[in-house]
Write an enzyme that holds these catalytic residues in place. Structure first.
Site, PDB file in Angstrom:
ATOM      1  N   HIS A  85      38.323  -4.505 -18.553  1.00 23.55           N
ATOM      2  CA  HIS A  85      39.041  -5.192 -19.630  1.00 23.55           C
ATOM      3  C   HIS A  85      39.357  -6.639 -19.254  1.00 23.55           C
ATOM      4  N   TYR A  95      45.846  -4.285 -28.273  1.00 23.13           N
ATOM      5  CA  TYR A  95      46.205  -2.858 -28.168  1.00 23.13           C
ATOM      6  C   TYR A  95      46.729  -2.234 -29.463  1.00 23.13           C
ATOM      7  N   GLU A 137      46.853  -4.838 -16.378  1.00 23.73           N
ATOM      8  CA  GLU A 137      45.976  -5.981 -16.686  1.00 23.73           C
ATOM      9  C   GLU A 137      46.701  -7.319 -16.511  1.00 23.73           C
ATOM     10  N   GLN A 207      28.046  -7.370 -17.849  1.00 27.09           N
ATOM     11  CA  GLN A 207      28.483  -7.473 -16.461  1.00 27.09           C
ATOM     12  C   GLN A 207      27.261  -7.547 -15.542  1.00 27.09           C
ATOM     13  N   SER A 209      26.538  -7.497 -11.208  1.00 27.00           N
ATOM     14  CA  SER A 209      27.070  -7.437  -9.845  1.00 27.00           C
ATOM     15  C   SER A 209      26.620  -8.667  -9.080  1.00 27.00           C
ATOM     16  N   GLY A 275      16.219   0.851  -7.957  1.00 23.54           N
ATOM     17  CA  GLY A 275      15.924  -0.252  -8.883  1.00 23.54           C
ATOM     18  C   GLY A 275      16.898  -1.410  -8.742  1.00 23.54           C
ATOM     19  N   ILE A 278      20.192  -2.295  -6.513  1.00 23.39           N
ATOM     20  CA  ILE A 278      20.215  -2.947  -5.196  1.00 23.39           C
ATOM     21  C   ILE A 278      21.247  -4.090  -5.153  1.00 23.39           C
ATOM     22  N   THR A 279      21.628  -4.632  -6.308  1.00 22.00           N
ATOM     23  CA  THR A 279      22.438  -5.866  -6.288  1.00 22.00           C
ATOM     24  C   THR A 279      23.758  -5.732  -5.511  1.00 22.00           C
ATOM     25  N   PHE A 396      26.053   1.230 -13.971  1.00 26.64           N
ATOM     26  CA  PHE A 396      25.871   0.028 -14.779  1.00 26.64           C
ATOM     27  C   PHE A 396      26.071   0.303 -16.270  1.00 26.64           C
ATOM     28  N   PRO A 398      29.336   2.088 -19.360  1.00 19.40           N
ATOM     29  CA  PRO A 398      30.718   2.551 -19.475  1.00 19.40           C
ATOM     30  C   PRO A 398      30.908   3.849 -18.681  1.00 19.40           C
TER      31      PRO A 398
HETATM   32  C1  LIG Z   1      29.575  -3.137 -13.424  1.00 17.23           C
HETATM   33  C2  LIG Z   1      28.187  -3.453 -13.910  1.00 17.23           C
HETATM   34  C3  LIG Z   1      27.326  -4.155 -13.093  1.00 17.23           C
HETATM   35  C4  LIG Z   1      26.031  -4.445 -13.500  1.00 17.23           C
HETATM   36  N1  LIG Z   1      25.194  -5.124 -12.680  1.00 17.23           N
HETATM   37  C5  LIG Z   1      23.933  -5.397 -13.069  1.00 17.23           C
HETATM   38  C6  LIG Z   1      23.035  -6.109 -12.206  1.00 17.23           C
HETATM   39  O1  LIG Z   1      23.384  -6.482 -11.085  1.00 17.23           O
HETATM   40  N2  LIG Z   1      21.778  -6.383 -12.665  1.00 17.23           N
HETATM   41  C7  LIG Z   1      21.361  -5.956 -13.904  1.00 17.23           C
HETATM   42  O2  LIG Z   1      20.213  -6.229 -14.274  1.00 17.23           O
HETATM   43  N3  LIG Z   1      22.185  -5.275 -14.719  1.00 17.23           N
HETATM   44  C8  LIG Z   1      23.450  -4.998 -14.345  1.00 17.23           C
HETATM   45  N4  LIG Z   1      24.309  -4.322 -15.197  1.00 17.23           N
HETATM   46  C9  LIG Z   1      23.828  -3.964 -16.543  1.00 17.23           C
HETATM   47  C10 LIG Z   1      24.043  -5.144 -17.494  1.00 17.23           C
HETATM   48  O3  LIG Z   1      25.414  -5.365 -17.694  1.00 17.23           O
HETATM   49  C11 LIG Z   1      23.423  -4.914 -18.874  1.00 17.23           C
HETATM   50  O4  LIG Z   1      23.858  -3.675 -19.357  1.00 17.23           O
HETATM   51  C12 LIG Z   1      21.907  -4.951 -18.838  1.00 17.23           C
HETATM   52  O5  LIG Z   1      21.458  -6.228 -18.407  1.00 17.23           O
HETATM   53  C13 LIG Z   1      21.311  -4.660 -20.216  1.00 17.23           C
HETATM   54  O6  LIG Z   1      21.834  -5.587 -21.122  1.00 17.23           O
HETATM   55  P1  LIG Z   1      20.961  -6.120 -22.340  1.00 17.23           P
HETATM   56  O7  LIG Z   1      21.829  -6.944 -23.186  1.00 17.23           O
HETATM   57  O8  LIG Z   1      19.674  -6.671 -21.866  1.00 17.23           O
HETATM   58  O9  LIG Z   1      20.607  -4.765 -23.076  1.00 17.23           O
HETATM   59  P2  LIG Z   1      21.350  -4.200 -24.358  1.00 17.23           P
HETATM   60  O10 LIG Z   1      20.996  -5.002 -25.543  1.00 17.23           O
HETATM   61  O11 LIG Z   1      22.785  -4.029 -24.018  1.00 17.23           O
HETATM   62  O12 LIG Z   1      20.626  -2.796 -24.428  1.00 17.23           O
HETATM   63  C14 LIG Z   1      20.856  -1.824 -23.415  1.00 17.23           C
HETATM   64  C15 LIG Z   1      19.861  -0.683 -23.584  1.00 17.23           C
HETATM   65  O13 LIG Z   1      20.050  -0.105 -24.856  1.00 17.23           O
HETATM   66  C16 LIG Z   1      18.839  -0.060 -25.575  1.00 17.23           C
HETATM   67  N5  LIG Z   1      19.156  -0.301 -26.991  1.00 17.23           N
HETATM   68  C17 LIG Z   1      19.414  -1.498 -27.566  1.00 17.23           C
HETATM   69  N6  LIG Z   1      19.659  -1.343 -28.864  1.00 17.23           N
HETATM   70  C18 LIG Z   1      19.548  -0.005 -29.111  1.00 17.23           C
HETATM   71  C19 LIG Z   1      19.649   0.794 -30.268  1.00 17.23           C
HETATM   72  N7  LIG Z   1      19.923   0.247 -31.443  1.00 17.23           N
HETATM   73  N8  LIG Z   1      19.472   2.143 -30.152  1.00 17.23           N
HETATM   74  C20 LIG Z   1      19.183   2.703 -28.954  1.00 17.23           C
HETATM   75  N9  LIG Z   1      19.044   1.984 -27.836  1.00 17.23           N
HETATM   76  C21 LIG Z   1      19.232   0.657 -27.906  1.00 17.23           C
HETATM   77  C22 LIG Z   1      17.964  -1.155 -24.981  1.00 17.23           C
HETATM   78  O14 LIG Z   1      16.587  -0.855 -25.099  1.00 17.23           O
HETATM   79  C23 LIG Z   1      18.395  -1.147 -23.539  1.00 17.23           C
HETATM   80  O15 LIG Z   1      17.662  -0.211 -22.780  1.00 17.23           O
HETATM   81  C24 LIG Z   1      25.601  -4.012 -14.791  1.00 17.23           C
HETATM   82  C25 LIG Z   1      26.485  -3.316 -15.616  1.00 17.23           C
HETATM   83  C26 LIG Z   1      27.759  -3.035 -15.191  1.00 17.23           C
HETATM   84  C27 LIG Z   1      28.694  -2.287 -16.103  1.00 17.23           C
HETATM   85  C1  HEM Z   2      44.698   2.593 -24.111  1.00 18.65           C
HETATM   86  C2  HEM Z   2      43.685   2.037 -24.713  1.00 18.65           C
HETATM   87  C3  HEM Z   2      42.309   1.928 -24.132  1.00 18.65           C
HETATM   88  C4  HEM Z   2      41.589   2.806 -23.384  1.00 18.65           C
HETATM   89  C5  HEM Z   2      42.013   4.185 -22.897  1.00 18.65           C
HETATM   90  C6  HEM Z   2      40.302   2.187 -23.119  1.00 18.65           C
HETATM   91  C7  HEM Z   2      39.288   2.773 -22.389  1.00 18.65           C
HETATM   92  C8  HEM Z   2      38.106   2.148 -22.043  1.00 18.65           C
HETATM   93  C9  HEM Z   2      37.067   2.698 -21.181  1.00 18.65           C
HETATM   94  C10 HEM Z   2      37.108   4.072 -20.547  1.00 18.65           C
HETATM   95  C11 HEM Z   2      36.096   1.788 -21.073  1.00 18.65           C
HETATM   96  C12 HEM Z   2      34.789   1.906 -20.258  1.00 18.65           C
HETATM   97  C13 HEM Z   2      35.065   1.345 -18.898  1.00 18.65           C
HETATM   98  C14 HEM Z   2      33.830   1.055 -18.077  1.00 18.65           C
HETATM   99  O1  HEM Z   2      32.881   0.489 -18.609  1.00 18.65           O
HETATM  100  O2  HEM Z   2      33.814   1.390 -16.919  1.00 18.65           O
HETATM  101  C15 HEM Z   2      36.494   0.642 -21.845  1.00 18.65           C
HETATM  102  C16 HEM Z   2      35.719  -0.492 -21.994  1.00 18.65           C
HETATM  103  C17 HEM Z   2      35.971  -1.428 -22.957  1.00 18.65           C
HETATM  104  N1  HEM Z   2      37.128  -1.574 -23.684  1.00 18.65           N
HETATM  105 FE1  HEM Z   2      38.736  -0.363 -23.622  1.00 18.65          FE
HETATM  106  N2  HEM Z   2      40.275   0.953 -23.711  1.00 18.65           N
HETATM  107  C18 HEM Z   2      41.469   0.753 -24.331  1.00 18.65           C
HETATM  108  C19 HEM Z   2      41.847  -0.361 -25.029  1.00 18.65           C
HETATM  109  C20 HEM Z   2      41.001  -1.371 -25.385  1.00 18.65           C
HETATM  110  C21 HEM Z   2      41.334  -2.464 -26.262  1.00 18.65           C
HETATM  111  C22 HEM Z   2      42.710  -2.708 -26.869  1.00 18.65           C
HETATM  112  C23 HEM Z   2      40.201  -3.222 -26.405  1.00 18.65           C
HETATM  113  C24 HEM Z   2      39.994  -4.461 -27.257  1.00 18.65           C
HETATM  114  C25 HEM Z   2      40.066  -4.408 -28.556  1.00 18.65           C
HETATM  115  C26 HEM Z   2      39.171  -2.612 -25.579  1.00 18.65           C
HETATM  116  C27 HEM Z   2      37.890  -3.099 -25.444  1.00 18.65           C
HETATM  117  C28 HEM Z   2      36.969  -2.618 -24.542  1.00 18.65           C
HETATM  118  C29 HEM Z   2      35.643  -3.173 -24.368  1.00 18.65           C
HETATM  119  C30 HEM Z   2      35.059  -4.364 -25.136  1.00 18.65           C
HETATM  120  C31 HEM Z   2      35.020  -2.423 -23.368  1.00 18.65           C
HETATM  121  C32 HEM Z   2      33.584  -2.610 -22.824  1.00 18.65           C
HETATM  122  C33 HEM Z   2      32.679  -1.969 -23.808  1.00 18.65           C
HETATM  123  C34 HEM Z   2      31.239  -1.925 -23.382  1.00 18.65           C
HETATM  124  O3  HEM Z   2      30.851  -2.629 -22.452  1.00 18.65           O
HETATM  125  O4  HEM Z   2      30.527  -1.171 -24.039  1.00 18.65           O
HETATM  126  N3  HEM Z   2      39.689  -1.509 -24.998  1.00 18.65           N
HETATM  127  N4  HEM Z   2      37.711   0.870 -22.418  1.00 18.65           N
END
Ligand SMILES: Cc1cc2nc3c(=O)[nH]c(=O)nc-3n(C[C@H](O)[C@H](O)[C@H](O)COP(=O)(O)OP(=O)(O)OC[C@H]3O[C@@H](n4cnc5c(N)ncnc54)[C@H](O)[C@@H]3O)c2cc1C
Ligand code: HEM
Length: 403
Positions: A85, A95, A137, A207, A209, A275, A278-279, A396, A398
């Site tokens: 967050h 919230y 937070e 995000q 890494s 894959g 590794i980052t 990588f 939620p």
């Molecule tokens: C903590 C963390 C660390 C990360 N570190 C790295 C890293 O070091 N390097 C890295 O490359 N990535 C990393 N990621 C992943 C990165 O954040 C992205 O999720 C990744 O790059 C994909 O994003 P994108 O926008 O290209 O794909 P998105 O547009 O988000 O799509 C993601 C997947 O969903 C599919 N998709 C898209 N639209 C749809 C749809 N309508 N229906 C069904 N499937 C769909 C796509 O084909 C794709 O496979 C990390 C994620 C997290 C949470």
């Molecule tokens: C008590 C309330 C909430 C709970 C329990 C909650 C829970 C979570 C959890 C479990 C995740 C996934 C964490 C992860 O990726 O590792 C997440 C991500 C996220 N949350 Fe919350 N959340 C709360 C409130 C909110 C609020 C108020 C907002 C903003 C409107 C918010 C926006 C987001 C967004 C944008 C993500 C990332 C989504 C994604 O990358 O797909 N959340 N939250």
């Protein structure tokens, strides 16, 4: 504090809500985005489409409700979500919006079964849960901004260098536009990147890494191009690969995340990646070598083959050190890989292989990679009796959607 009646009511309805969990959170997002389309600037649309975020939110709310009288017990989970967050810029004013739409969705899905008494109890419980997140937070925002080189929200970074690491992975070296200091990070942490793509209505946040050791004048991320087969191509990764050039500016959050290397321990450590996973592992490897030259480290990396094997040279440069043992696994090696002996094992990392080749008793395990890889490694380590406290992983996506 909640009264006992409210606590009992909330706990007794958790199973019912859990049963309808995804239906409720799916409805919740429909209602919330209908009334607050501006929130589409922060939520990941692909995660929404695949239902991942719905699962993550649902499981977190129910876990919190089960522990409503002892939220301390789930503090680590709250902190992990709060890191995400904070890196996204979620603020206290968001919230009540989530709370309001969650209650509306519960009412919508459960109909008459959601009595006023139940809704009232959940409203109170949500207030307590939200306060817990907001206070954790608040501390994180404060720390991110006040640390040396730190900042609030998103800061402009220039892409100083763009380096192709394999057919599918490219690194971006990011330096601050203001040329001032950058915050330290702990290996394993990530940054969020916010993209404004011309002609698109909403921003995209993802995000990445940090893939190099800390203490440099840049942050490095290494991004895999996510090619959709049946689905659309990944939006941000393809944009970074195809459109973002050296000299361009990206908006970057301060480093975040609780998947971090513990350098207070000196027990053996095993770093496993598949894959692009590794980052964070490479950042950890480089740091162990720099900071703990006595510590034994086994580095295991799995890739399909040499064409998609990124950052190989950087790992190899460290395997000459006595403390480091490294193994490359290819599941589909090419002819060239075979001729060049460029891998150690053909196939997947298995329990038996770990048992025979890794010092696993009392070792710390860190791993990251595709879901099947992570599930298999996790199962192997549990089978081998590795203590839960010694197993650390990054997913990588939620977290709560990893089922
Ligand atoms: C903590 C963390 C660390 C990360 N570190 C790295 C890293 O070091 N390097 C890295 O490359 N990535 C990393 N990621 C992943 C990165 O954040 C992205 O999720 C990744 O790059 C994909 O994003 P994108 O926008 O290209 O794909 P998105 O547009 O988000 O799509 C993601 C997947 O969903 C599919 N998709 C898209 N639209 C749809 C749809 N309508 N229906 C069904 N499937 C769909 C796509 O084909 C794709 O496979 C990390 C994620 C997290 C949470
Ligand atoms: C008590 C309330 C909430 C709970 C329990 C909650 C829970 C979570 C959890 C479990 C995740 C996934 C964490 C992860 O990726 O590792 C997440 C991500 C996220 N949350 Fe919350 N959340 C709360 C409130 C909110 C609020 C108020 C907002 C903003 C409107 C918010 C926006 C987001 C967004 C944008 C993500 C990332 C989504 C994604 O990358 O797909 N959340 N939250």
């Amino acid at each position: 504090m909640l009264d006992q009646k409210t606590i009992d009511l909330v706990k007794s309805t958790v199973p019912v809500l859990e049963k309808h969990g995804e239906q409720i959170t799916t409805r919740f997002y429909q209602l919330m985005f209908g009334n607050h389309p501006e929130l589409l600037n922060i939520f990941n649309h692909a995660n929404q489409k695949q239902g991942k975020q719905q699962r993550a939110l649902a499981s977190a709310v129910y876990a919190a409700a089960m522990y409503i009288d002892n939220l301390e017990a789930i503090l680590p989970v709250v902190q992990q979500i709060a890191h995400k967050h904070r890196s996204l810029g979620i603020k206290p004013e968001h919230y009540p919006i989530v709370g309001k739409h969650l209650l509306l969705a519960i009412k919508d899905v459960l109909g008459d079964a959601a009595t006023d008494e139940i809704i009232d109890a959940w409203a109170k419980a949500y207030g307590i849960i939200a306060d817990a997140f907001i206070s954790v937070e608040a501390e994180m925002y404060d720390e991110a901004a006040k640390q040396k080189g730190g900042w609030d929200g998103f800061r402009n970074f220039i892409v100083d260098r763009k380096v192709e690491e394999s057919d599918v992975i490219t690194s971006f070296y990011l330096v601050p536009e203001d040329q001032k200091e950058i915050a330290h990070f702990i290996p394993g942490q990530y940054i969020s990147i916010k993209l404004e793509i011309e002609g698109e209505k909403f921003t995209h946040i993802r995000q990445y890494s940090l893939s190099d050791a800390p203490g440099k004048e840049y942050y490095r991320i290494s991004v895999k191009r996510e090619a959709g087969t049946a689905n659309p191509d990944g939006r941000v990764s393809n944009y970074l690969h195809d459109e973002v050039k050296e000299g361009d500016v990206l908006k970057v959050s301060a480093p975040a995340g609780d998947f971090v290397l513990d350098t207070t321990k000196n027990t053996p450590i095993a770093l496993l990646s598949g894959g692009v996973g590794i980052t964070p592992m490479l950042s950890m490897l480089k740091t162990v070598v720099e900071m703990q030259p006595e510590r034994k480290v086994t580095f295991i990396h799995a890739a399909a083959n040499g064409n998609v094997h990124a950052l190989r040279n950087e790992v190899e440069a460290l395997t000459a050190l006595e403390q480091v043992n490294s193994f490359f696994f290819y599941d589909s090696p090419t002819e060239e890989d075979r001729q060049n002996n460029s891998f150690d094992v053909e196939g997947y990392v298995t329990r038996d292989w770990i048992e025979e080749n890794v010092t696993y008793k009392d070792a710390e395990f860190y791993f990251c990679g595709p879901v099947p890889f992570m599930k298999s490694v996790n199962r192997s380590l549990k089978d081998l009796g590795v203590a839960e406290d010694n197993i650390h992983f990054e997913f990588f996506g939620p977290k709560g959607s990893l089922v």
